[in-house]
Design a protein around this motif. Structure first.
Motif, mmCIF file in Angstrom:
data_model
loop_
_atom_site.group_PDB
_atom_site.id
_atom_site.type_symbol
_atom_site.label_atom_id
_atom_site.label_comp_id
_atom_site.label_asym_id
_atom_site.label_seq_id
_atom_site.Cartn_x
_atom_site.Cartn_y
_atom_site.Cartn_z
ATOM 1 N N SER A 167 -32.283 -41.399 0.114
ATOM 2 C CA SER A 167 -33.130 -41.909 -0.953
ATOM 3 C C SER A 167 -32.347 -42.878 -1.829
ATOM 4 C CB SER A 167 -33.641 -40.742 -1.802
ATOM 5 O OG SER A 167 -32.554 -40.079 -2.419
ATOM 6 N N PRO A 168 -33.058 -43.751 -2.555
ATOM 7 C CA PRO A 168 -32.344 -44.673 -3.472
ATOM 8 C C PRO A 168 -31.519 -43.944 -4.516
ATOM 9 C CG PRO A 168 -34.607 -45.384 -3.125
ATOM 10 C CD PRO A 168 -34.490 -44.037 -2.489
ATOM 11 N N PHE A 169 -31.990 -42.797 -4.990
ATOM 12 C CA PHE A 169 -31.229 -42.039 -5.981
ATOM 13 C C PHE A 169 -29.923 -41.506 -5.397
ATOM 14 C CE2 PHE A 169 -30.325 -38.003 -8.205
ATOM 15 C CZ PHE A 169 -30.111 -38.523 -9.474
ATOM 16 N N ALA A 170 -29.984 -41.064 -4.139
ATOM 17 C CA ALA A 170 -28.761 -40.579 -3.490
ATOM 18 C C ALA A 170 -27.760 -41.709 -3.296
ATOM 19 C CB ALA A 170 -29.103 -39.924 -2.155
ATOM 20 N N ARG A 171 -28.257 -42.888 -2.934
ATOM 21 C CA ARG A 171 -27.352 -44.040 -2.775
ATOM 22 C C ARG A 171 -26.717 -44.413 -4.115
ATOM 23 N NH1 ARG A 171 -31.549 -46.045 0.559
ATOM 24 N NH2 ARG A 171 -32.215 -47.467 -1.119
ATOM 25 N N GLN A 172 -27.508 -44.363 -5.166
ATOM 26 C CA GLN A 172 -26.943 -44.668 -6.481
ATOM 27 C C GLN A 172 -25.881 -43.655 -6.890
ATOM 28 O OE1 GLN A 172 -30.192 -44.944 -9.220
ATOM 29 N NE2 GLN A 172 -31.018 -46.835 -8.327
ATOM 30 N N LEU A 173 -26.105 -42.389 -6.548
ATOM 31 C CA LEU A 173 -25.099 -41.375 -6.851
ATOM 32 C C LEU A 173 -23.814 -41.629 -6.077
ATOM 33 C CD1 LEU A 173 -27.101 -38.001 -7.058
ATOM 34 C CD2 LEU A 173 -26.060 -39.302 -8.924
ATOM 35 N N ARG A 174 -23.954 -42.004 -4.794
ATOM 36 C CA ARG A 174 -22.749 -42.292 -4.001
ATOM 37 C C ARG A 174 -22.010 -43.497 -4.560
ATOM 38 N NH1 ARG A 174 -26.149 -41.042 0.508
ATOM 39 N NH2 ARG A 174 -26.503 -43.279 0.831
ATOM 40 N N ASP A 175 -22.744 -44.528 -4.934
ATOM 41 C CA ASP A 175 -22.100 -45.715 -5.501
ATOM 42 C C ASP A 175 -21.415 -45.391 -6.832
ATOM 43 O OD1 ASP A 175 -23.038 -47.109 -3.343
ATOM 44 O OD2 ASP A 175 -24.782 -47.956 -4.394
ATOM 45 N N ALA A 176 -22.075 -44.580 -7.661
ATOM 46 C CA ALA A 176 -21.471 -44.205 -8.942
ATOM 47 C C ALA A 176 -20.215 -43.360 -8.724
ATOM 48 C CB ALA A 176 -22.482 -43.436 -9.794
ATOM 49 N N ARG A 177 -20.258 -42.475 -7.742
ATOM 50 C CA ARG A 177 -19.074 -41.658 -7.446
ATOM 51 C C ARG A 177 -17.924 -42.535 -6.961
ATOM 52 N NH1 ARG A 177 -16.982 -39.363 -2.811
ATOM 53 N NH2 ARG A 177 -15.781 -37.429 -3.133
ATOM 54 N N THR A 178 -18.220 -43.495 -6.084
ATOM 55 C CA THR A 178 -17.175 -44.400 -5.591
ATOM 56 C C THR A 178 -16.575 -45.212 -6.725
ATOM 57 O OG1 THR A 178 -18.317 -44.546 -3.458
ATOM 58 C CG2 THR A 178 -16.690 -46.260 -3.971
ATOM 59 N N THR A 179 -17.425 -45.723 -7.613
ATOM 60 C CA THR A 179 -16.929 -46.506 -8.748
ATOM 61 C C THR A 179 -16.073 -45.651 -9.676
ATOM 62 O OG1 THR A 179 -18.888 -47.926 -8.643
ATOM 63 C CG2 THR A 179 -17.607 -47.966 -10.667
ATOM 64 N N LEU A 180 -16.506 -44.410 -9.926
ATOM 65 C CA LEU A 180 -15.746 -43.524 -10.805
ATOM 66 C C LEU A 180 -14.376 -43.204 -10.207
ATOM 67 C CD1 LEU A 180 -15.633 -41.767 -13.340
ATOM 68 C CD2 LEU A 180 -16.705 -39.919 -12.009
ATOM 69 N N ILE A 181 -14.336 -42.923 -8.916
ATOM 70 C CA ILE A 181 -13.057 -42.629 -8.262
ATOM 71 C C ILE A 181 -12.135 -43.843 -8.329
ATOM 72 C CG2 ILE A 181 -11.987 -42.145 -6.025
ATOM 73 C CD1 ILE A 181 -14.384 -40.407 -5.371
ATOM 74 N N THR A 182 -12.689 -45.026 -8.119
ATOM 75 C CA THR A 182 -11.884 -46.244 -8.175
ATOM 76 C C THR A 182 -11.314 -46.477 -9.562
ATOM 77 O OG1 THR A 182 -13.242 -47.217 -6.418
ATOM 78 C CG2 THR A 182 -11.917 -48.720 -7.752
ATOM 79 N N VAL A 183 -12.152 -46.305 -10.588
ATOM 80 C CA VAL A 183 -11.692 -46.533 -11.962
ATOM 81 C C VAL A 183 -10.610 -45.528 -12.345
ATOM 82 C CG1 VAL A 183 -12.407 -46.447 -14.374
ATOM 83 C CG2 VAL A 183 -13.845 -47.610 -12.707
ATOM 84 N N VAL A 184 -10.813 -44.254 -12.015
ATOM 85 C CA VAL A 184 -9.823 -43.235 -12.370
ATOM 86 C C VAL A 184 -8.512 -43.481 -11.636
ATOM 87 C CG1 VAL A 184 -9.320 -40.769 -12.266
ATOM 88 C CG2 VAL A 184 -11.577 -41.536 -12.964
ATOM 89 N N HIS A 185 -8.604 -43.857 -10.353
ATOM 90 C CA HIS A 185 -7.380 -44.144 -9.594
ATOM 91 C C HIS A 185 -6.627 -45.321 -10.191
ATOM 92 C CE1 HIS A 185 -4.755 -45.158 -6.188
ATOM 93 N NE2 HIS A 185 -5.201 -46.392 -6.336
ATOM 94 N N ASN A 186 -7.323 -46.415 -10.478
ATOM 95 C CA ASN A 186 -6.656 -47.593 -11.035
ATOM 96 C C ASN A 186 -6.036 -47.291 -12.401
ATOM 97 O OD1 ASN A 186 -7.396 -49.034 -8.776
ATOM 98 N ND2 ASN A 186 -9.182 -49.967 -9.730
ATOM 99 N N CYS A 187 -6.755 -46.554 -13.234
ATOM 100 C CA CYS A 187 -6.185 -46.186 -14.536
ATOM 101 C C CYS A 187 -4.958 -45.298 -14.367
ATOM 102 C CB CYS A 187 -7.238 -45.468 -15.383
ATOM 103 S SG CYS A 187 -8.590 -46.530 -15.942
ATOM 104 N N GLY A 188 -4.991 -44.383 -13.396
ATOM 105 C CA GLY A 188 -3.830 -43.541 -13.140
ATOM 106 C C GLY A 188 -2.620 -44.342 -12.701
ATOM 107 N N MET A 189 -2.828 -45.332 -11.820
ATOM 108 C CA MET A 189 -1.706 -46.168 -11.375
ATOM 109 C C MET A 189 -1.168 -47.023 -12.515
ATOM 110 S SD MET A 189 -1.218 -45.215 -8.326
ATOM 111 C CE MET A 189 0.022 -46.426 -7.870
ATOM 112 N N PHE A 190 -2.051 -47.528 -13.364
ATOM 113 C CA PHE A 190 -1.588 -48.316 -14.517
ATOM 114 C C PHE A 190 -0.805 -47.437 -15.494
ATOM 115 C CE2 PHE A 190 -5.463 -51.231 -13.801
ATOM 116 C CZ PHE A 190 -4.742 -51.971 -12.876
ATOM 117 N N VAL A 191 -1.223 -46.188 -15.677
ATOM 118 C CA VAL A 191 -0.497 -45.276 -16.560
ATOM 119 C C VAL A 191 0.891 -44.978 -15.983
ATOM 120 C CG1 VAL A 191 -0.458 -42.910 -17.452
ATOM 121 C CG2 VAL A 191 -2.537 -44.274 -17.607
#
Length: 398
Positions: free
Chosen positions: A185-209
């Motif tokens: 469903s479109p909602f499931a795809r949005q959840l997957r995209d949001a999860r991918t974006t969140l993981i990417t942001v947290v990883h990048n912030c961790g590497m910068f720290v």
């Protein structure tokens, strides 16, 4: 005309902050950065702590166990003041301590190999925090950096490269390559995209720290040394080499201390490298600086007997190497293997079983046309074959 130029200039000045914010947001959310560097940090710190626990295995009870001079009661008193926590202080039982020690060894090994990294990274941070807090005065300063990095690595996707998780994901991708992915469903795809974006942001912030932590460490250490008269006079390393507590090889320390000029230059270079390190990270000058820092840490490990601290700093420096450096290493290894193979002489064709060398023909010339090959099960010698002609029958063996 002049008014229009001013409007264009003011519009360009107004767009500059928006463009910078967009570029930073794209850097944070676009893709995970330094995945190979994060894997090197995972492997390095997991291996370092595993070696550390194995090295202290005969002395584990005196350092962290119930028989330690820093008793569990003293540890609890310190925890009340600092707010620290350690799973080793939950019980005074020796069986409980031995179980915790074995689980710590297994956790460090699996974290280094990259098995279920999401869960093992949290467990590894708990292990390092617990052992560090249980006897904070019993170890050297190297585990302080390992403690910080173990917490930072929880935020990163350090299992995407060079890990058992990466191998399992590749095998699953190959097996599922022929089957179409369910749309959902479109909602499931949005959840997957949001999860991918969140993981990417947290990883990048961790590497910068992590990168910022290393910069602060080098910068503060260099600025602290600048304030001292011993470092300014070039005699600090002389006194370091004569400390009995940090002389694992007295003969080597004495040999280095005899070269006064070298010791003074090394002291000044240490201060210069540490102060300049945060300012050379955005150019190619960082590569020779990293090489010199590698030599400095190797010298600290040999001359001062601090291998854990030196290893932790060497692994931390790996965060500043780009992914293209790590992807180039396999190509460099294959090129070296090809050069080694090409320098070896090519092996000649192996003689078959029962092959007899070519016999000499008339006049002593070799006659390769009359080479005789024995059957596989035949033993013995074969007489030399004589040249035959159409008028004379071929000789036969009895």
């Amino acid at each position: 005309m002049e008014i229009e130029a001013r409007r264009t200039a003011s519009a360009g000045v107004g767009r500059w902050p928006a463009d910078r914010i967009t570029a930073v947001w794209a850097l944070l959310t676009g893709r995970p950065v330094s995945l190979y560097a994060a894997s090197v940090l995972r492997i390095g710190y997991g291996l370092l702590y595993l070696i550390f626990l194995l090295r202290e295995f005969p002395h584990r009870d005196e350092i962290w166990g119930p028989g330690s001079a820093w008793t569990p009661a003293l540890a609890h008193q310190l925890f009340e003041q600092t707010g620290w926590f350690s799973v080793l202080a939950l019980s005074d039982s020796r069986a409980y301590f031995e179980l915790c020690y074995v689980l710590a060894l297994v956790t460090a090994a699996l974290f280094m190999l990259g098995w279920r990294t999401r869960v093992l990274s949290v467990l590894f941070a708990v292990v390092v925090t617990s052992f560090h807090g249980r006897a904070i005065f019993m170890t050297d300063g190297g585990d302080n950096l390992v403690l910080l990095m173990s917490i930072y690595l929880v935020l990163t996707a350090c299992g995407r490269r060079w890990s058992l998780d990466a191998r399992r994901n590749r095998l699953q991708a190959v097996q599922a390559g022929s089957t179409p992915e369910p749309a959902g469903s479109p909602f499931a795809r949005q959840l997957r995209d949001a999860r991918t974006t969140l993981i990417t942001v947290v990883h990048n912030c961790g590497m910068f720290v992590i990168a910022a932590q290393v910069c602060f460490l080098y910068g503060s250490a260099g600025l602290y040394k600048v304030q001292g008269a011993l470092w300014g006079g070039g005699t600090a390393l002389h006194y370091v080499l004569n400390l009995e507590l940090f002389r694992p090889w007295p003969a080597l320390s004495h040999f280095v201390d005899e070269h006064t000029l070298v010791v003074a230059v090394a002291g000044y270079m240490t201060v210069l490298l540490q102060v300049a390190f945060p300012f050379v990270l955005f150019g190619r000058l960082k590569y020779p600086v990293l090489v010199m820092l590698l030599g400095m840490h190797i010298g600290i490990a040999l001359l001062m007997g601090l291998p854990l601290f030196s290893g932790a700093m060497i692994v931390a420096d790996a965060v500043f190497l780009p992914d293209r450096f790590y992807t180039f290493l396999p190509h460099l290894r294959r090129r070296a293997v090809r050069r080694t193979d090409s320098s070896r002489p090519a092996p000649g064709p192996a003689a078959g079983p029962g092959a007899v060398p070519a016999q000499g023909g008339p006049g002593g010339a070799p006659c390769s046309a009359h080479r005789t090959v024995l059957p596989a099960g035949r033993k013995g010698t074969v007489p030399a074959a004589e040249p035959t002609s159409p008028r004379s029958p071929s000789p036969t063996a009895d």
